[in-house]
Design a protein around this motif. Structure first.
Motif, mmCIF file in Angstrom:
data_model
loop_
_atom_site.group_PDB
_atom_site.id
_atom_site.type_symbol
_atom_site.label_atom_id
_atom_site.label_comp_id
_atom_site.label_asym_id
_atom_site.label_seq_id
_atom_site.Cartn_x
_atom_site.Cartn_y
_atom_site.Cartn_z
ATOM 1 N N PRO A 193 42.513 30.791 53.920
ATOM 2 C CA PRO A 193 41.441 30.189 54.724
ATOM 3 C C PRO A 193 40.043 30.608 54.249
ATOM 4 C CG PRO A 193 42.425 32.001 55.911
ATOM 5 C CD PRO A 193 43.212 31.841 54.637
ATOM 6 N N VAL A 194 39.739 30.344 52.996
ATOM 7 C CA VAL A 194 38.424 30.641 52.422
ATOM 8 C C VAL A 194 37.931 29.401 51.680
ATOM 9 C CG1 VAL A 194 38.829 33.134 52.216
ATOM 10 C CG2 VAL A 194 39.466 31.638 50.349
ATOM 11 N N PRO A 195 36.630 29.315 51.441
ATOM 12 C CA PRO A 195 36.101 28.165 50.710
ATOM 13 C C PRO A 195 36.631 28.113 49.270
ATOM 14 C CG PRO A 195 34.331 29.411 51.755
ATOM 15 C CD PRO A 195 35.583 30.205 51.935
ATOM 16 N N PRO A 196 36.641 26.929 48.670
ATOM 17 C CA PRO A 196 37.159 26.789 47.306
ATOM 18 C C PRO A 196 36.434 27.661 46.275
ATOM 19 C CG PRO A 196 36.883 24.646 48.311
ATOM 20 C CD PRO A 196 36.317 25.640 49.259
ATOM 21 N N ALA A 197 35.137 27.832 46.431
ATOM 22 C CA ALA A 197 34.402 28.674 45.488
ATOM 23 C C ALA A 197 34.868 30.125 45.577
ATOM 24 C CB ALA A 197 32.904 28.586 45.743
ATOM 25 N N ALA A 198 35.205 30.576 46.772
ATOM 26 C CA ALA A 198 35.709 31.941 46.937
ATOM 27 C C ALA A 198 37.095 32.093 46.320
ATOM 28 C CB ALA A 198 35.739 32.324 48.412
ATOM 29 N N VAL A 199 37.898 31.047 46.405
ATOM 30 C CA VAL A 199 39.224 31.080 45.771
ATOM 31 C C VAL A 199 39.067 31.263 44.264
ATOM 32 C CG1 VAL A 199 41.259 29.691 45.221
ATOM 33 C CG2 VAL A 199 40.408 29.763 47.555
ATOM 34 N N ALA A 200 38.168 30.479 43.671
ATOM 35 C CA ALA A 200 37.943 30.585 42.221
ATOM 36 C C ALA A 200 37.401 31.964 41.856
ATOM 37 C CB ALA A 200 36.986 29.489 41.764
ATOM 38 N N ALA A 201 36.450 32.468 42.634
ATOM 39 C CA ALA A 201 35.869 33.783 42.341
ATOM 40 C C ALA A 201 36.908 34.896 42.477
ATOM 41 C CB ALA A 201 34.681 34.045 43.257
ATOM 42 N N MET A 202 37.753 34.802 43.504
ATOM 43 C CA MET A 202 38.794 35.827 43.677
ATOM 44 C C MET A 202 39.818 35.764 42.548
ATOM 45 S SD MET A 202 39.489 36.120 47.805
ATOM 46 C CE MET A 202 40.142 34.479 47.979
ATOM 47 N N ALA A 203 40.171 34.558 42.119
ATOM 48 C CA ALA A 203 41.134 34.417 41.023
ATOM 49 C C ALA A 203 40.544 34.941 39.715
ATOM 50 C CB ALA A 203 41.552 32.960 40.868
ATOM 51 N N ILE A 204 39.285 34.640 39.457
ATOM 52 C CA ILE A 204 38.629 35.119 38.245
ATOM 53 C C ILE A 204 38.510 36.632 38.273
ATOM 54 C CG2 ILE A 204 36.392 35.171 37.062
ATOM 55 C CD1 ILE A 204 36.183 32.143 37.747
ATOM 56 N N GLY A 205 38.066 37.179 39.398
ATOM 57 C CA GLY A 205 37.947 38.633 39.521
ATOM 58 C C GLY A 205 39.285 39.338 39.414
ATOM 59 N N GLY A 206 40.302 38.768 40.032
ATOM 60 C CA GLY A 206 41.637 39.355 39.956
ATOM 61 C C GLY A 206 42.206 39.338 38.551
ATOM 62 N N ALA A 207 41.998 38.229 37.838
ATOM 63 C CA ALA A 207 42.508 38.139 36.467
ATOM 64 C C ALA A 207 41.759 39.095 35.537
ATOM 65 C CB ALA A 207 42.381 36.708 35.954
ATOM 66 N N ALA A 208 40.446 39.225 35.721
ATOM 67 C CA ALA A 208 39.673 40.163 34.893
ATOM 68 C C ALA A 208 40.070 41.607 35.194
ATOM 69 C CB ALA A 208 38.175 39.957 35.112
ATOM 70 N N ALA A 209 40.306 41.920 36.461
ATOM 71 C CA ALA A 209 40.743 43.272 36.816
ATOM 72 C C ALA A 209 42.134 43.556 36.255
ATOM 73 C CB ALA A 209 40.748 43.440 38.335
ATOM 74 N N LEU A 210 43.012 42.587 36.336
ATOM 75 C CA LEU A 210 44.354 42.767 35.786
ATOM 76 C C LEU A 210 44.312 42.942 34.272
ATOM 77 C CD1 LEU A 210 47.274 42.923 36.714
ATOM 78 C CD2 LEU A 210 47.454 40.479 36.319
ATOM 79 N N TYR A 211 43.388 42.234 33.622
ATOM 80 C CA TYR A 211 43.229 42.432 32.178
ATOM 81 C C TYR A 211 42.775 43.858 31.891
ATOM 82 C CZ TYR A 211 41.590 42.189 27.414
ATOM 83 O OH TYR A 211 41.414 42.444 26.082
ATOM 84 N N GLY A 212 41.799 44.346 32.655
ATOM 85 C CA GLY A 212 41.303 45.705 32.435
ATOM 86 C C GLY A 212 42.348 46.766 32.703
ATOM 87 N N LEU A 213 43.235 46.515 33.659
ATOM 88 C CA LEU A 213 44.247 47.508 34.003
ATOM 89 C C LEU A 213 45.482 47.456 33.109
ATOM 90 C CD1 LEU A 213 44.120 47.223 37.895
ATOM 91 C CD2 LEU A 213 43.239 49.089 36.479
ATOM 92 N N ALA A 214 45.958 46.257 32.802
ATOM 93 C CA ALA A 214 47.246 46.177 32.112
ATOM 94 C C ALA A 214 47.284 45.212 30.936
ATOM 95 C CB ALA A 214 48.331 45.781 33.116
#
Length: 163
Positions: A93-114
């Motif tokens: 239940p978040v706006p589409p722009a927040a979905v994209a930002a969370m997905a981008i941030g999550g993927a970048a964090a996952l890249y940095g970690l693993a």
């Protein structure tokens, strides 16, 4: 040492968010086949995956340059992960722009970690990345009519079942 791992990932995530914003703005200002192929047309899981995939793909060379090397397969896997995260977060239940930002941030964090430690042949990840890019383009031109291609508001499974 931790700073050297975090800063490139943060800068790449910021660049990917800026690229997503630019793609959305171009799609609104200049609606055409190219902008529709690279940015979301509606709020469906498939289209929201595009909102994270193409910006992460565009930010990958920046991350490669900032890290002075790294894992090419991991960068491809980062873009694929962003698409999957956006697909999974579409019904949040978040706006589409927040979905994209969370997905981008999550993927970048996952890249940095693993994902930056992915070694070996990057060819399978290249092939998957190119296949997903081609699928996004082709299935934007000729979209199927159900499943993950339905807009978030059109999904009947979220409605009450009358019995």
């Amino acid at each position: 040492m931790m700073k050297s791992r975090v800063v490139p990932c943060l800068l790449a995530a910021a660049a990917a968010c800026a690229a997503a914003l630019l793609l959305w703005a171009l799609a609104i200002r200049f609606p055409g086949p190219l902008t529709r192929a690279l940015s979301p047309v509606q709020v469906s899981p498939w289209e929201m995956g595009k909102a994270a995939f193409f910006p992460l793909l565009a930010a990958s060379p920046l991350l490669w340059r900032l890290e002075k090397g790294g894992s090419r397969g991991g960068l491809c896997l980062m873009a694929l992960t962003g698409a999957v995260l956006a697909l999974a977060l579409t019904y949040a239940p978040v706006p589409p722009a927040a979905v994209a930002a969370m997905a981008i941030g999550g993927a970048a964090a996952l890249y940095g970690l693993a994902l930056r430690r992915v070694s070996g042949d990057g060819l399978p990840w290249y092939v998957l990345t190119v296949a997903l890019a081609v699928a996004y383009i082709l299935l934007t031109i000729l979209p199927p009519g159900g499943g993950i291609f339905l807009a978030r508001d059109d999904v009947a499974a979220l409605a009450a079942i009358p019995f």
